[in-house]
Design an enzyme around this catalytic site. Structure first.
Site, PDB file in Angstrom:
ATOM      1  N   LEU A   1      58.977  22.959  -5.298  1.00 35.55           N
ATOM      2  CA  LEU A   1      57.868  22.482  -4.239  1.00 35.55           C
ATOM      3  C   LEU A   1      57.149  21.389  -5.005  1.00 35.55           C
ATOM      4  O   LEU A   1      56.783  21.454  -6.198  1.00 35.55           O
ATOM      5  CB  LEU A   1      57.267  23.599  -4.034  1.00 35.55           C
ATOM      6  CG  LEU A   1      55.821  23.419  -3.053  1.00 35.55           C
ATOM      7  CD1 LEU A   1      56.398  23.721  -1.686  1.00 35.55           C
ATOM      8  CD2 LEU A   1      54.729  24.565  -3.233  1.00 35.55           C
TER       9      LEU A   1
ATOM     10  N   HIS B   1      34.625  30.311  -2.513  1.00 37.02           N
ATOM     11  CA  HIS B   1      35.419  29.394  -3.152  1.00 37.02           C
ATOM     12  C   HIS B   1      36.578  30.022  -4.010  1.00 37.02           C
ATOM     13  O   HIS B   1      37.479  29.706  -4.246  1.00 37.02           O
ATOM     14  CB  HIS B   1      34.543  28.322  -3.783  1.00 37.02           C
ATOM     15  CG  HIS B   1      33.740  27.325  -2.837  1.00 37.02           C
ATOM     16  ND1 HIS B   1      34.314  27.182  -1.521  1.00 37.02           N
ATOM     17  CD2 HIS B   1      32.508  26.928  -2.983  1.00 37.02           C
ATOM     18  CE1 HIS B   1      33.298  26.363  -1.139  1.00 37.02           C
ATOM     19  NE2 HIS B   1      32.313  26.319  -1.640  1.00 37.02           N
TER      20      HIS B   1
ATOM     21  N   ASP C   1      39.403  25.752   5.223  1.00 39.72           N
ATOM     22  CA  ASP C   1      37.959  25.564   5.662  1.00 39.72           C
ATOM     23  C   ASP C   1      37.613  27.326   5.757  1.00 39.72           C
ATOM     24  O   ASP C   1      38.336  28.113   6.289  1.00 39.72           O
ATOM     25  CB  ASP C   1      37.771  24.904   7.008  1.00 39.72           C
ATOM     26  CG  ASP C   1      36.338  24.636   7.211  1.00 39.72           C
ATOM     27  OD1 ASP C   1      35.313  24.858   6.112  1.00 39.72           O
ATOM     28  OD2 ASP C   1      36.076  24.277   8.341  1.00 39.72           O
TER      29      ASP C   1
HETATM   30  C1  FPP Z   1      35.808  24.567   2.824  1.00 40.06           C
HETATM   31  O1  FPP Z   1      35.218  25.860   2.992  1.00 40.06           O
HETATM   32  C2  FPP Z   1      36.447  24.419   1.307  1.00 40.06           C
HETATM   33  C3  FPP Z   1      35.986  23.405   0.567  1.00 40.06           C
HETATM   34  C4  FPP Z   1      35.156  22.481   0.838  1.00 40.06           C
HETATM   35  C5  FPP Z   1      36.865  23.280  -0.648  1.00 40.06           C
HETATM   36  C6  FPP Z   1      38.376  24.155  -0.725  1.00 40.06           C
HETATM   37  C7  FPP Z   1      38.392  24.764  -2.117  1.00 40.06           C
HETATM   38  C8  FPP Z   1      39.188  26.000  -2.232  1.00 40.06           C
HETATM   39  C9  FPP Z   1      39.906  26.606  -1.387  1.00 40.06           C
HETATM   40  C10 FPP Z   1      38.911  26.440  -3.709  1.00 40.06           C
HETATM   41  C11 FPP Z   1      39.050  25.638  -4.806  1.00 40.06           C
HETATM   42  C12 FPP Z   1      40.519  25.204  -4.811  1.00 40.06           C
HETATM   43  C13 FPP Z   1      41.199  24.888  -6.106  1.00 40.06           C
HETATM   44  C14 FPP Z   1      42.250  24.363  -5.951  1.00 40.06           C
HETATM   45  C15 FPP Z   1      40.422  25.126  -7.182  1.00 40.06           C
HETATM   46  P1  FPP Z   1      33.341  25.682   3.188  1.00 40.06           P
HETATM   47  O2  FPP Z   1      32.673  25.817   2.168  1.00 40.06           O
HETATM   48  O3  FPP Z   1      33.177  24.417   3.931  1.00 40.06           O
HETATM   49  O4  FPP Z   1      33.415  26.701   4.308  1.00 40.06           O
HETATM   50  P2  FPP Z   1      32.555  27.032   5.295  1.00 40.06           P
HETATM   51  O5  FPP Z   1      32.746  25.833   6.691  1.00 40.06           O
HETATM   52  O6  FPP Z   1      32.561  28.335   5.837  1.00 40.06           O
HETATM   53  O7  FPP Z   1      31.006  26.617   4.759  1.00 40.06           O
END
Ligand code: FPP
Length: 225
Positions: free
Chosen positions: A124, A29, A12
């Protein structure tokens, strides 16, 4: 004093990371997907961690603005294409949990191809949770065994998407929030949970290493004394 065999991460903080630098959320992202590669390679090199599960897209994430959802799926497609060599060079097996039916056929094919190409890799097992929600997974599992009688815990475990991977030993959530957000509720019933304030793109190996050191010190009793 055992190292964690299965580490799971709720990644997150991508959006906040980007906004903090005056960038668009999507760039967070992007940066987050680079962190996925870095942490995955690190875990593959550590001989004592066999499973790494990462929450990449939840069943609830479809509620985000279409532009962001489209970007995340595009990023996933690019990642699957670009990172194939990461999996082969580092002997990593690629796996997913979640209901893939929600994705288009091109994405599904890329996922299945990468699974097939990496199925014999042994350093892994990296599992991406894609269109994953614990409640959705449990509902699908119940439907698949609804005609069975006297259902026990093992029957349920074997009907979950995680049937081939062990329960989570260590669960880490970055980004400062203290909740599980519908992630592996069954599989983390005895996990040690660490919430860290660091936003996912800023998480460094050293911080993960410190968490593992703290994990090792915990006397895990699983309800015993
Ligand atoms: C949360 O950050 C993250 C996500 C909703 C998705 C996780 C995605 C990635 C780490 C990148 C994509 C991964 C791959 C494998 C292609 P948020 O957007 O909720 O952050 P915030 O809480 O700061 O808004």
């Amino acid at each position: 004093m055992n190292n964690p065999n299965h580490i799971a991460i709720i990644m997150d903080g991508n959006g906040r990371w980007a906004l903090k630098q005056g960038l668009l959320r999507n760039l967070g992202h992007n940066k987050g997907s680079e962190k996925v590669r870095e942490i995955t390679i690190y875990m593959a090199k550590r001989k004592d961690v066999s499973y790494l599960t990462l929450y990449a897209f939840s069943t609830e994430n479809w509620k985000r603005p279409k532009k962001e959802v489209d970007f995340l799926i595009l990023l996933l497609n690019k990642y699957l294409k670009k990172e194939e060599k990461t999996y082969t060079e580092n002997n990593i097996k690629f796996n997913t949990i979640g209901d893939l039916k929600a994705f288009d056929i091109k994405t599904i094919n890329m996922i299945e191809e990468l699974k097939e190409k990496t199925k014999n890799n042994t350093s892994l097992t990296q599992t991406l949770a894609l269109n994953y929600g614990s409640k959705n997974e449990i509902a699908r599992a119940f439907n698949s065994i609804k005609n069975k009688q006297d259902i026990n815990e093992e029957d349920i475990s074997n009907a979950l998407d995680t049937k081939d991977i062990p329960d989570v030993d260590l669960l880490i959530r970055s980004g400062g929030e203290k909740r599980l957000s519908n992630f592996m509720l069954w599989q983390s019933s005895y996990s040690e949970i660490f919430f860290i304030d660091t936003l996912w793109p800023d998480v460094e190996i050293d911080e993960i290493e410190k968490i593992i050191k703290d994990f090792v010190k915990i006397h895990r009793k699983f309800g015993n004394i």
